[in-house]
Design a protein around this motif. Structure first.
Motif, PDB file in Angstrom:
ATOM      1  N   THR A 165       6.173  12.014  -5.741  1.00  0.00           N
ATOM      2  CA  THR A 165       5.579  13.199  -5.588  1.00  0.00           C
ATOM      3  C   THR A 165       4.218  13.531  -6.302  1.00  0.00           C
ATOM      4  N   GLU A 166       4.003  12.547  -6.920  1.00  0.00           N
ATOM      5  CA  GLU A 166       2.548  12.457  -7.997  1.00  0.00           C
ATOM      6  C   GLU A 166       1.617  12.902  -6.998  1.00  0.00           C
ATOM      7  N   PRO A 167       0.919  13.954  -7.238  1.00  0.00           N
ATOM      8  CA  PRO A 167      -0.398  14.385  -6.372  1.00  0.00           C
ATOM      9  C   PRO A 167      -1.620  13.213  -6.589  1.00  0.00           C
ATOM     10  N   PRO A 168      -2.380  12.968  -5.382  1.00  0.00           N
ATOM     11  CA  PRO A 168      -3.421  12.228  -5.333  1.00  0.00           C
ATOM     12  C   PRO A 168      -4.296  12.334  -6.429  1.00  0.00           C
ATOM     13  N   GLU A 169      -4.586  13.771  -6.871  1.00  0.00           N
ATOM     14  CA  GLU A 169      -5.562  13.792  -8.122  1.00  0.00           C
ATOM     15  C   GLU A 169      -5.454  13.261  -9.092  1.00  0.00           C
ATOM     16  N   THR A 170      -4.082  12.772  -9.307  1.00  0.00           N
ATOM     17  CA  THR A 170      -3.720  11.986 -10.737  1.00  0.00           C
ATOM     18  C   THR A 170      -4.288  10.788 -10.778  1.00  0.00           C
ATOM     19  N   MET A 197       0.735  -1.146   0.025  1.00  0.00           N
ATOM     20  CA  MET A 197      -0.035   0.128  -0.044  1.00  0.00           C
ATOM     21  C   MET A 197       1.072   1.233  -0.147  1.00  0.00           C
ATOM     22  N   ALA A 198       0.420   2.467  -0.667  1.00  0.00           N
ATOM     23  CA  ALA A 198       1.072   3.627  -0.546  1.00  0.00           C
ATOM     24  C   ALA A 198      -0.093   4.774  -0.007  1.00  0.00           C
ATOM     25  N   LEU A 199       0.509   5.354   1.088  1.00  0.00           N
ATOM     26  CA  LEU A 199      -0.537   6.374   1.744  1.00  0.00           C
ATOM     27  C   LEU A 199       0.162   7.713   1.615  1.00  0.00           C
ATOM     28  N   TRP A 200      -0.613   8.782   1.144  1.00  0.00           N
ATOM     29  CA  TRP A 200      -0.102  10.198   0.708  1.00  0.00           C
ATOM     30  C   TRP A 200      -0.194  10.777   2.167  1.00  0.00           C
ATOM     31  N   ASP A 201       1.075  11.447   2.111  1.00  0.00           N
ATOM     32  CA  ASP A 201       1.573  12.215   3.351  1.00  0.00           C
ATOM     33  C   ASP A 201       1.349  13.713   2.895  1.00  0.00           C
ATOM     34  N   GLU A 202       0.424  14.399   3.643  1.00  0.00           N
ATOM     35  CA  GLU A 202       0.342  15.780   3.308  1.00  0.00           C
ATOM     36  C   GLU A 202       1.357  16.809   3.721  1.00  0.00           C
ATOM     37  N   ASN A 203       2.085  16.296   4.864  1.00  0.00           N
ATOM     38  CA  ASN A 203       3.164  17.262   5.235  1.00  0.00           C
ATOM     39  C   ASN A 203       4.526  17.117   4.277  1.00  0.00           C
ATOM     40  N   SER A 204       4.798  16.000   3.991  1.00  0.00           N
ATOM     41  CA  SER A 204       6.079  15.906   3.048  1.00  0.00           C
ATOM     42  C   SER A 204       5.678  15.966   1.445  1.00  0.00           C
ATOM     43  N   SER A 205       4.236  15.732   1.284  1.00  0.00           N
ATOM     44  CA  SER A 205       3.760  15.815   0.024  1.00  0.00           C
ATOM     45  C   SER A 205       4.620  14.590  -0.938  1.00  0.00           C
ATOM     46  N   THR A 206       4.474  13.588  -0.090  1.00  0.00           N
ATOM     47  CA  THR A 206       5.024  12.117  -0.774  1.00  0.00           C
ATOM     48  C   THR A 206       4.236  11.174  -0.434  1.00  0.00           C
ATOM     49  N   TRP A 207       4.706   9.974  -1.014  1.00  0.00           N
ATOM     50  CA  TRP A 207       3.714   8.805  -1.184  1.00  0.00           C
ATOM     51  C   TRP A 207       4.526   7.895  -0.003  1.00  0.00           C
ATOM     52  N   LYS A 208       3.982   7.464   1.247  1.00  0.00           N
ATOM     53  CA  LYS A 208       4.742   6.343   2.175  1.00  0.00           C
ATOM     54  C   LYS A 208       4.450   5.067   1.709  1.00  0.00           C
ATOM     55  N   LEU A 209       5.326   4.334   1.774  1.00  0.00           N
ATOM     56  CA  LEU A 209       5.060   2.869   1.242  1.00  0.00           C
ATOM     57  C   LEU A 209       4.999   2.201   2.359  1.00  0.00           C
ATOM     58  N   GLN A 210       4.133   0.890   2.521  1.00  0.00           N
ATOM     59  CA  GLN A 210       4.104   0.109   3.676  1.00  0.00           C
ATOM     60  C   GLN A 210       4.327  -1.503   3.004  1.00  0.00           C
ATOM     61  N   ASN A 211       5.109  -2.044   3.524  1.00  0.00           N
ATOM     62  CA  ASN A 211       5.727  -3.604   3.355  1.00  0.00           C
ATOM     63  C   ASN A 211       6.166  -3.485   1.874  1.00  0.00           C
ATOM     64  N   ALA A 212       7.331  -2.531   1.714  1.00  0.00           N
ATOM     65  CA  ALA A 212       7.798  -2.172   0.357  1.00  0.00           C
ATOM     66  C   ALA A 212       9.227  -2.958   0.191  1.00  0.00           C
ATOM     67  N   THR A 213       9.477  -3.570  -0.853  1.00  0.00           N
ATOM     68  CA  THR A 213      10.759  -4.244  -1.228  1.00  0.00           C
ATOM     69  C   THR A 213      11.066  -3.631  -2.526  1.00  0.00           C
ATOM     70  N   GLN A 214      12.668  -3.539  -2.581  1.00  0.00           N
ATOM     71  CA  GLN A 214      13.252  -2.794  -3.853  1.00  0.00           C
ATOM     72  C   GLN A 214      13.848  -3.800  -4.432  1.00  0.00           C
TER      73      GLN A 214
END
Length: 358
Positions: free
Chosen positions: A231-236, A192-209
């Protein structure tokens, strides 16, 4: 000047009457189409009248081409039928010279038609649609699924199974990072990715690179450098397909730039954007066509001239529909799809005027 005043005196009452009648009919048709749903949802009469008021600018926008077509054909046909134009021609005044005031008026009204739509009708129509959908319980969700978005000019690819707008969350996310030369840098997979309003970025959960190093696939923690680029906004990611015909020219331009930036198809939207500027010229076209066709009948002048003008206007609409479809599928440019019918029918009008009876 006397001829100009006389022409306008014959023309304007018919024009205003035709526009008013057409606008009222269009408004009533919209009410009747939704009447049963209004009754079913117990919509108060005052809200129905308010919806009609909001729809009125758009109906006037629709009615102006119809009204000026009828007014031009009717006025010139009456003048022909009463032999008044014969007297005008006998005095040395050509048909073109006599009808120049109508062409000047049509050119001004074409510009005004664009302003009416862009500055007023678009806004009131959007409010009408919003209110009508709310009263009829037809509100649309902004949630989306099967999402693929390009960002940073294609250097980042977002892929997600679904997007939930209320919580601004993406589910089952895959992220592809590429260099400026489009060489693969890394692939990130997250539950999952959750939008963080403070940093204006997506925060990833259980992510693997996943990265390719030394001929092997290497897995590990996600690099902060990659996270900072999300940093792609949620509106997209919303299910918010914009109808270019129902927004202002400025908003349509922004939307098209968004489509280009995210790698989505934009030919249809771009052709509709150009159409916002070309379509108002239908007013000038129908006047020009009516003038050119008005002298091609010797009997039943009024009926035949009106029928010919309506047929020519329908031919214009059909031609534009075909060119817009060709532009949508990329066979011709978006500009050609919107403007070719205008140029074509101006040439046809000039030819008809050259051979009309004077």
């Amino acid at each position: 000047m006397t001829l100009v005043k006389y022409l306008y005196k014959q023309f304007f009452p018919v024009l205003f009457g035709a526009i008013l009648l057409s606008a009222v009919v269009l408004n009533l048709v919209d009410v009747l189409m939704n009447l049963w749903r209004y009754i079913q949802n117990h919509v108060p009469a005052r809200d129905v009248f308010y919806i009609m008021a909001l729809y009125t600018p758009k109906t006037i926008w629709y009615a102006i081409p119809l009204g000026i077509l009828f007014a031009t054909s009717y006025t010139l046909s009456v003048l022909y039928a009463h032999n008044e134009l014969t007297a005008v021609f006998a005095s040395g005044v050509s048909l073109l010279r006599f009808t120049v005031p109508l062409l000047v008026l049509a050119a001004c009204m074409s510009f005004c038609l664009f302003l009416l739509d862009d500055k007023l009708a678009v806004e009131t129509y959007a409010k009408k649609q919003e209110l009508q959908n709310a009263l009829l319980n037809q509100e649309q969700t902004l949630d989306n699924d099967s999402i693929v978005i390009l960002a940073e000019g294609g250097n980042i690819v977002y892929k997600a199974d679904s997007y939930e707008d209320a919580q601004k969350r993406l589910f089952n996310v895959h992220l592809v990072f590429r260099s400026e030369s489009k060489k693969l840098q890394a692939v990130i997979r997250a539950d999952m990715a959750l939008w963080d309003e403070n940093s204006s970025t997506w925060k990833l959960q259980n992510a693997t690179q996943y990265a390719h190093q030394g001929g092997k696939i290497v897995t590990g923690a996600v690099s902060h450098d990659f996270i900072s680029r999300l940093t792609e906004p949620p509106e997209t990611f919303r299910n918010n397909v914009v109808s270019v015909e129902e927004v202002t020219a400025r908003a349509a331009k922004v939307y098209i730039e968004h489509l280009k930036r995210t790698g989505l198809p934009y030919n249809e939207a771009l052709s509709l954007y150009y159409k916002k500027f070309s379509f108002p010229f239908i007013v000038f076209i129908v006047v020009f066509l009516s003038i050119g066709l008005s002298g091609h009948a010797t009997k039943n002048v009024m009926l035949i001239s009106l029928a010919l003008s309506i047929g020519a206007a329908v031919a214009f609409y059909v031609t534009q529909m075909v060119t817009m479809l060709l532009a949508k599928f990329g066979y011709i440019s978006a500009f050609s799809g919107a403007w070719f019918p205008v140029f074509l029918f101006v040439v046809i009008s000039i030819v008809l005027l050259r051979y009309t009876r004077t």
